[in-house]
Design a protein around this motif. Structure first.
Motif, PDB file in Angstrom:
ATOM      1  N   VAL A 239      12.457  30.017 -34.011  1.00  0.00           N
ATOM      2  CA  VAL A 239      12.893  28.633 -33.861  1.00  0.00           C
ATOM      3  C   VAL A 239      14.017  28.523 -32.836  1.00  0.00           C
TER       4      VAL A 239
ATOM      5  N   ASP B 243       8.763  19.004 -34.390  1.00  0.00           N
ATOM      6  CA  ASP B 243       9.623  19.234 -35.544  1.00  0.00           C
ATOM      7  C   ASP B 243       8.958  20.293 -36.420  1.00  0.00           C
TER       8      ASP B 243
ATOM      9  N   GLU C  42      10.078  22.232 -38.759  1.00  0.00           N
ATOM     10  CA  GLU C  42      10.366  22.139 -40.189  1.00  0.00           C
ATOM     11  C   GLU C  42       9.447  21.133 -40.853  1.00  0.00           C
ATOM     12  N   LYS C  43       9.217  20.023 -40.175  1.00  0.00           N
ATOM     13  CA  LYS C  43       8.344  18.982 -40.732  1.00  0.00           C
ATOM     14  C   LYS C  43       6.906  19.500 -40.852  1.00  0.00           C
TER      15      LYS C  43
ATOM     16  N   GLU D 166       6.784  21.835 -43.747  1.00  0.00           N
ATOM     17  CA  GLU D 166       6.905  21.054 -44.984  1.00  0.00           C
ATOM     18  C   GLU D 166       5.581  20.373 -45.331  1.00  0.00           C
TER      19      GLU D 166
END
Length: 138
Positions: A57, A66, A68-69, A72
């Motif tokens: 990252v 994104d 992380e998105k 998730e």
């Protein structure tokens, strides 16, 4: 001879799914493989090539992506699949008819010979069951 069972693997465990979900999953997977082959053909560098020091990252900065998105959402999909696997066959069939096949409550109610309100109540009950299963996860 029994009806063929379909499974997809989530975190190494076989999860029973409907034929429609199975086919949709493999359609997406095959499309990803196609895109990967296309990337190779045109010498597109995969993100994984940036992970030369274990700080993937930190090695790339792209405000449009994104990560992380994305992670998730993938985890949420896995949890949803687990929750769907806990439904009864009848519950799963109703959810698949409404959300995967996009059938209307009226058409389902005609097939099952009950009111569309009854189908709506059944749908709401199943969604509430799924919500309770998932609320602990997120």
């Amino acid at each position: 001879m029994g009806k063929k069972e379909y499974h997809i693997y989530v975190r190494g465990k076989a999860v029973p799914v409907s034929e429609e979900v199975y086919k949709a999953y493999w359609k997406i997977t095959e499309h990803e493989k196609y895109l990967q082959r296309k990337d190779w053909k045109y010498d597109v560098i995969p993100f994984s090539a940036m992970d030369y020091d274990g700080h993937f990252v930190d090695n790339i900065i792209d405000e449009r992506v994104d990560l992380e998105k994305i992670v998730e959402v993938k985890m949420q999909i896995e949890e949803l699949n687990k929750a769907l696997a806990t439904l009864t066959k009848k519950e799963r069939e109703l959810i698949e008819a409404i959300f995967y096949k996009e059938e209307s409550l009226r058409s389902i109610s005609k097939k099952e010979k009950v009111s569309y309100q009854a189908i709506g109540k059944r749908r709401d009950k199943i969604l509430e069951k799924l919500r309770k299963l998932l609320e602990d996860k997120f």
